[in-house]
Design a protein around this motif. Structure first.
Motif, PDB file in Angstrom:
ATOM      1  N   PRO A 102       0.997  -0.999   0.093  1.00 19.54           N
ATOM      2  CA  PRO A 102       0.011  -0.093   0.083  1.00 19.54           C
ATOM      3  C   PRO A 102       0.899   1.327   0.166  1.00 19.54           C
ATOM      4  O   PRO A 102       1.809   1.333   0.655  1.00 19.54           O
ATOM      5  CB  PRO A 102      -0.824  -0.102   1.341  1.00 19.54           C
ATOM      6  CG  PRO A 102       0.081  -0.826   2.104  1.00 19.54           C
ATOM      7  CD  PRO A 102       0.730  -1.904   1.194  1.00 19.54           C
ATOM      8  N   ALA A 103       0.353   2.403  -0.587  1.00 21.89           N
ATOM      9  CA  ALA A 103       1.101   3.568  -0.772  1.00 21.89           C
ATOM     10  C   ALA A 103       0.558   4.388   0.718  1.00 21.89           C
ATOM     11  O   ALA A 103      -0.328   5.436   0.191  1.00 21.89           O
ATOM     12  CB  ALA A 103       0.869   4.506  -1.970  1.00 21.89           C
ATOM     13  N   ASP A 104       0.656   4.063   1.723  1.00 25.70           N
ATOM     14  CA  ASP A 104       0.082   4.687   2.979  1.00 25.70           C
ATOM     15  C   ASP A 104       0.757   5.598   3.677  1.00 25.70           C
ATOM     16  O   ASP A 104       0.476   5.920   4.790  1.00 25.70           O
ATOM     17  CB  ASP A 104      -0.491   3.463   3.648  1.00 25.70           C
ATOM     18  CG  ASP A 104       0.247   2.423   4.044  1.00 25.70           C
ATOM     19  OD1 ASP A 104       1.489   2.309   3.585  1.00 25.70           O
ATOM     20  OD2 ASP A 104       0.067   1.551   4.975  1.00 25.70           O
ATOM     21  N   THR A 105       1.954   5.557   3.131  1.00 27.47           N
ATOM     22  CA  THR A 105       3.019   6.737   3.817  1.00 27.47           C
ATOM     23  C   THR A 105       3.587   7.460   2.908  1.00 27.47           C
ATOM     24  O   THR A 105       3.720   7.247   1.594  1.00 27.47           O
ATOM     25  CB  THR A 105       4.171   5.919   4.812  1.00 27.47           C
ATOM     26  OG1 THR A 105       5.020   5.324   3.831  1.00 27.47           O
ATOM     27  CG2 THR A 105       3.667   4.931   5.801  1.00 27.47           C
ATOM     28  N   GLN A 106       4.213   8.792   3.315  1.00 27.84           N
ATOM     29  CA  GLN A 106       5.023   9.434   2.185  1.00 27.84           C
ATOM     30  C   GLN A 106       6.275   8.873   1.695  1.00 27.84           C
ATOM     31  O   GLN A 106       6.453   8.944   0.306  1.00 27.84           O
ATOM     32  CB  GLN A 106       5.580  10.720   3.006  1.00 27.84           C
ATOM     33  CG  GLN A 106       6.052  11.754   2.114  1.00 27.84           C
ATOM     34  CD  GLN A 106       5.181  12.242   1.080  1.00 27.84           C
ATOM     35  OE1 GLN A 106       3.769  12.870   1.620  1.00 27.84           O
ATOM     36  NE2 GLN A 106       5.500  12.381  -0.305  1.00 27.84           N
ATOM     37  N   GLU A 120       4.790   6.495  -1.123  1.00 29.32           N
ATOM     38  CA  GLU A 120       4.315   7.298  -2.088  1.00 29.32           C
ATOM     39  C   GLU A 120       5.511   7.615  -3.124  1.00 29.32           C
ATOM     40  O   GLU A 120       5.456   7.507  -4.240  1.00 29.32           O
ATOM     41  CB  GLU A 120       3.541   8.497  -1.825  1.00 29.32           C
ATOM     42  CG  GLU A 120       2.242   8.372  -1.234  1.00 29.32           C
ATOM     43  CD  GLU A 120       1.477   9.363  -0.806  1.00 29.32           C
ATOM     44  OE1 GLU A 120       1.930  10.469  -1.450  1.00 29.32           O
ATOM     45  OE2 GLU A 120       0.326   9.222  -0.323  1.00 29.32           O
ATOM     46  N   TYR A 135       6.718   4.897  -5.033  1.00 24.82           N
ATOM     47  CA  TYR A 135       5.960   4.541  -6.219  1.00 24.82           C
ATOM     48  C   TYR A 135       6.143   5.672  -7.342  1.00 24.82           C
ATOM     49  O   TYR A 135       6.129   5.299  -8.590  1.00 24.82           O
ATOM     50  CB  TYR A 135       4.577   4.347  -5.906  1.00 24.82           C
ATOM     51  CG  TYR A 135       3.996   3.076  -5.583  1.00 24.82           C
ATOM     52  CD1 TYR A 135       3.789   2.023  -6.391  1.00 24.82           C
ATOM     53  CD2 TYR A 135       3.648   2.922  -4.189  1.00 24.82           C
ATOM     54  CE1 TYR A 135       3.499   0.925  -5.862  1.00 24.82           C
ATOM     55  CE2 TYR A 135       3.234   1.637  -3.838  1.00 24.82           C
ATOM     56  CZ  TYR A 135       3.231   0.541  -4.861  1.00 24.82           C
ATOM     57  OH  TYR A 135       2.667  -0.604  -4.409  1.00 24.82           O
TER      58      TYR A 135
END
Length: 327
Positions: free
Chosen positions: A299-303, A306, A309
């Motif tokens: 998951p892209a759930d932190t800076q 992100e 990605y």
């Protein structure tokens, strides 16, 4: 699975007598026999009528059906639980066929009929004619039981409860419970049968009892799927494991092992482990185990995630996942 309301098919109340069942069957079978009927759905109706008669004309099968019918509330939407038809023991019997010896029913049963009575229903038990003798061997009986996949991998001793029809003085059948010990052999597959000698219906006049045949089914398993002797399981892998290759831990029904994921693997790829499926049974070969790769994205759930990605997007800017790639 569609619930079959056999009483409605024959136009009968659930309190119908054996003679009423016979008369209703003969009347409808003559009306819808494919050789004489002008109805567009005559063949399908005739098969339904013949199957309903086969289920209800035998007191043991009727007792098993009535027990299920009470739970399903007769003809309503039927959503069977796993193992819903397990443990109903009934006698084999000849397929009723059509009046006057014409059998145009074709012999194919619905999935509902086979799930409740097993595939042996209607094939006869091979223990003589329907005439009464002072000494007569007991009838063979058939039942379906569901087992865990691990029992088929390792073999097991299990106590099962059968619902066995017993006739009262008036000839009506009532379900009674019978507990028996069963040895589950390693490698047995769904649809195969276990023969328990002498566990069928009691004989008459001192004759030996019949045998009991248990049709094996597997209970649903959240991790494993079985096709004949082969076993399939999903294996989640990270994108870098699929792209670069990796050695991962795999928990199989037969224990944990290390599995090599080749580089450049894609989601859906099947990795075959020869001989790791169901063990060999009755001189057959062991099945295989297939690990089906499922690429999982973090998951892209932190800076930081992100940013990772976005860096990947920049690195693979020419990659278009919607363009089909020829293998």
């Amino acid at each position: 699975m569609e619930f079959k309301d056999y009483y409605r098919t024959l136009g009968l109340e659930r309190s119908a007598t054996a003679d009423q069942i016979k008369r209703a069957y003969r009347k409808l079978a003559r009306k819808y026999h494919p050789d004489v009927s002008k109805e567009p759905d005559a063949e399908a109706r005739f098969k339904d009528i013949a199957e309903a008669h086969e289920a209800l004309c035998d007191v043991e099968r009727r007792a098993a059906y009535d027990a299920i019918d009470k739970e399903a509330q007769g003809g309503s939407a039927f959503k069977p639980a796993p193992g819903w038809s397990d443990g109903f023991a009934f006698n084999g019997g000849e397929f009723a066929g059509a009046p006057n010896g014409a059998d145009g029913a074709g012999g194919a049963h619905s999935s509902f009929f086979e799930a409740l009575f097993g595939r042996q229903a209607g094939r006869g038990n091979g223990r003589g004619s329907a005439h009464e003798f002072s000494q007569r061997a007991g009838a063979d009986q058939h039942a379906k039981v569901s087992i865990d996949l691990l029992d088929a991998y390792r073999g097991a001793q299990r106590t099962i409860t059968l619902h066995v029809p017993q006739r009262d003085a008036a000839g009506a059948a009532q379900m009674q419970n019978k507990r028996i010990q069963v040895s589950i052999p390693k490698g047995i597959q769904a649809g195969q049968h276990l023969r328990l000698a002498g566990q069928g219906q009691m004989g008459h006049g001192g004759a030996p009892p019949g045998d009991l045949y248990l049709e094996i089914a597997f209970l649903p398993n959240a991790r494993f799927r079985v096709e004949a002797g082969d076993v399939y399981m999903d294996l989640p892998v990270a994108p870098w494991e699929a792209a670069l290759g990796a050695t991962v831990s795999l928990q199989t029904p037969d224990g944990e092992l290390a599995l090599t994921v080749p580089p450049a693997s894609k989601s859906g790829r099947k990795l075959r482990l020869k001989g790791r499926g169901l063990p060999a049974f009755n001189a057959g070969a062991a099945g295989d185990l297939y690990a089906v790769l499922q690429v999982q994205l973090p998951p892209a759930d932190t800076q930081a995630a992100e940013d990772a990605y976005r860096s990947m997007a920049a690195q693979f800017s020419s990659f278009n996942p919607r363009v089909s790639v020829q293998a």
